[in-house]
Scaffold this motif. Structure first.
Motif, mmCIF file in Angstrom:
data_model
loop_
_atom_site.group_PDB
_atom_site.id
_atom_site.type_symbol
_atom_site.label_atom_id
_atom_site.label_comp_id
_atom_site.label_asym_id
_atom_site.label_seq_id
_atom_site.Cartn_x
_atom_site.Cartn_y
_atom_site.Cartn_z
ATOM 1 N N ILE A 88 -1.583 68.750 37.625
ATOM 2 C CA ILE A 88 0.072 68.457 37.000
ATOM 3 C C ILE A 88 -0.059 66.829 38.089
ATOM 4 O O ILE A 88 -0.969 67.347 39.245
ATOM 5 C CB ILE A 88 0.558 69.667 38.036
ATOM 6 N N ALA A 89 0.494 66.330 36.955
ATOM 7 C CA ALA A 89 0.896 64.625 38.573
ATOM 8 C C ALA A 89 2.312 64.595 38.492
ATOM 9 O O ALA A 89 2.852 64.804 37.445
ATOM 10 C CB ALA A 89 0.346 63.972 37.006
ATOM 11 N N LYS A 90 2.650 64.352 39.580
ATOM 12 C CA LYS A 90 4.825 64.503 40.099
ATOM 13 C C LYS A 90 4.286 62.606 40.888
ATOM 14 O O LYS A 90 3.597 62.342 41.252
ATOM 15 C CB LYS A 90 4.194 65.463 41.810
ATOM 16 N N LEU A 91 5.341 62.076 39.363
ATOM 17 C CA LEU A 91 5.915 60.650 39.599
ATOM 18 C C LEU A 91 6.865 60.698 40.957
ATOM 19 O O LEU A 91 7.819 60.657 40.428
ATOM 20 C CB LEU A 91 5.746 60.099 38.606
ATOM 21 N N PRO A 92 6.834 59.643 41.917
ATOM 22 C CA PRO A 92 8.380 59.587 42.910
ATOM 23 C C PRO A 92 9.046 58.718 41.726
ATOM 24 O O PRO A 92 8.906 57.958 40.761
ATOM 25 C CB PRO A 92 7.573 58.370 43.466
ATOM 26 N N LEU A 93 10.292 59.196 41.660
ATOM 27 C CA LEU A 93 11.477 59.173 40.909
ATOM 28 C C LEU A 93 12.286 58.421 41.186
ATOM 29 O O LEU A 93 13.524 58.703 42.051
ATOM 30 C CB LEU A 93 12.526 60.222 40.429
ATOM 31 N N LEU A 94 11.889 56.697 41.411
ATOM 32 C CA LEU A 94 13.104 55.902 42.197
ATOM 33 C C LEU A 94 14.307 55.650 42.070
ATOM 34 O O LEU A 94 14.951 55.287 40.705
ATOM 35 C CB LEU A 94 12.269 54.463 42.542
ATOM 36 N N ASN A 95 15.389 55.222 43.137
ATOM 37 C CA ASN A 95 16.660 55.294 42.923
ATOM 38 C C ASN A 95 16.381 53.471 42.629
ATOM 39 O O ASN A 95 15.713 52.640 42.980
ATOM 40 C CB ASN A 95 17.763 55.431 43.691
#
Length: 370
Positions: A360-367
């Motif tokens: 599982i890889a979690k990538l930051p979701l940026l505004n």
């Protein structure tokens, strides 16, 4: 021949040499005037402490006024040179305390020597060396000159040194920040160059395996590959792209993968439309999918499942673990590249979890403000 004002302006004002020379002299002149102003301030402060008013001003006070101005200029210019010499030998960032102690001692000794030079030596020549310490005025003069005078000049020097150190500290911070940004930019470019050839190499391998099996599919593959690589070329210099743009690229990329693996690869995309204006680092999702295929078995008996979905401020790429038996151990370079790219962009960290059954890889979701 009468010289024109335009010619004189070019010669004496617009000339780079004259500008530099004028600015240098102008700076020194301002410093001397500031020193003289401090001397006048000290003189008039003590004058009004001991005199009733300007009516008590005597002809001898004119000499004393200019005498003080000369002495203060010698003191402050000398202490400035001492500080400059110490700066060359003892950098304040490395020898802060030692530099301060040396400067304090050196400046204090220098101030006392200059005061002796200006107060005692002239009396030697004039035969007035003896002080009558029973005389209150004589004691007051000695106290004002050697005690209060040295304290005031020492205070002025360290105010000026404080301003100098602040300017140096500010300049050092600006240079460090500039160097940091340049270093990050170079590293970021290097990381992106490691990702792009990796993607192209694997895509061409997929095409070479298809071209002999199904020419129609190979033609579609080439068409989609051109779209995919156009995206790479257009976005390789960007730090961030919108999630909508990245997903369009992923769908084209998945088309290529489905042609190659068919039902052996199952990808489930579940990303809400209202998040499409958020941003991600380009090519990171593709690299994670590529790594999943590279390191895991993809077959009819053991299909590979990749799920893409959102949790909070992260977009998740998850695949089941069914590792290939390979003598070549994974270096993890691709994953490190993704982690480092986000490290250069945001304080949010990439989260990687490996369980017994899943990667599982979690990538930051940026505004847009990030």
């Amino acid at each position: 021949m009468i010289l024109s004002t335009e010619f004189l302006d070019r010669l004496f004002v617009q000339s780079p040499f004259m500008k530099k020379k004028f600015q240098f002299k102008h700076k020194n002149l301002l410093r001397y005037l500031a020193n003289t102003g401090i001397a006048f301030l000290i003189f008039w402060t003590f004058f009004f402490i001991h005199r009733t008013g300007l009516s008590d001003f005597e002809a001898a006070d004119v000499f004393r006024l200019f005498h003080n101005a000369l002495m203060v200029n010698v003191v402050l210019e000398g202490t400035r040179l001492i500080a400059k010499r110490l700066s060359r030998k003892y950098d304040w960032r490395e020898y802060g305390l030692r530099r301060f102690i040396y400067e304090w001692i050196s400046v204090q000794v220098y101030i006392l020597l200059v005061m002796v030079l200006f107060e005692i030596v002239p009396r030697l020549f004039l035969g007035q060396l003896a002080f009558d310490f029973q005389d209150p005025e004589a004691r007051r003069n000695v106290k004002e000159v050697f005690v209060f005078g040295s304290i005031i000049l020492l205070f002025v020097h360290f105010i000026r040194s404080g301003i100098y150190f602040y300017n140096q500290w500010h300049r050092y911070l600006m240079q460090s920040e500039k160097l940091k940004k340049e270093t990050i930019k170079v590293q970021f470019e290097s990381l992106k160059q490691q990702v792009n050839p990796h993607f192209l190499f694997n895509s061409l391998n997929a095409l070479s395996s298809l071209i002999y099996k199904d020419q129609d599919m190979a033609a579609k593959f080439v068409e989609q590959l051109s779209k995919v690589y156009r995206y790479v070329l257009e976005n390789k210099d960007k730090e961030l792209v919108t999630l909508h743009t990245e997903l369009d690229f992923i769908y084209s990329y998945l088309f290529l993968l489905k042609i190659r693996f068919r039902e052996n690869l199952q990808v489930n995309m579940n990303v809400p439309d209202h998040l499409h204006n958020h941003q991600v680092a380009p090519l990171t999702m593709q690299l994670l999918m590529e790594n999943a295929i590279k390191h895991n078995i993809v077959s009819r008996d053991e299909p590979l499942f990749i799920d893409v979905f959102v949790e909070g401020d992260y977009i998740i790429i998850k695949n089941n673990l069914q590792l290939r038996e390979s003598s070549e151990e994974s270096t993890g370079v691709g994953l490190k590249n993704i982690i480092n790219r986000y490290k250069f962009i945001t304080d949010k960290k990439v989260d990687v979890q490996v369980t017994a059954d899943n990667f599982i890889a979690k990538l930051p979701l940026l505004n847009k403000a990030a």
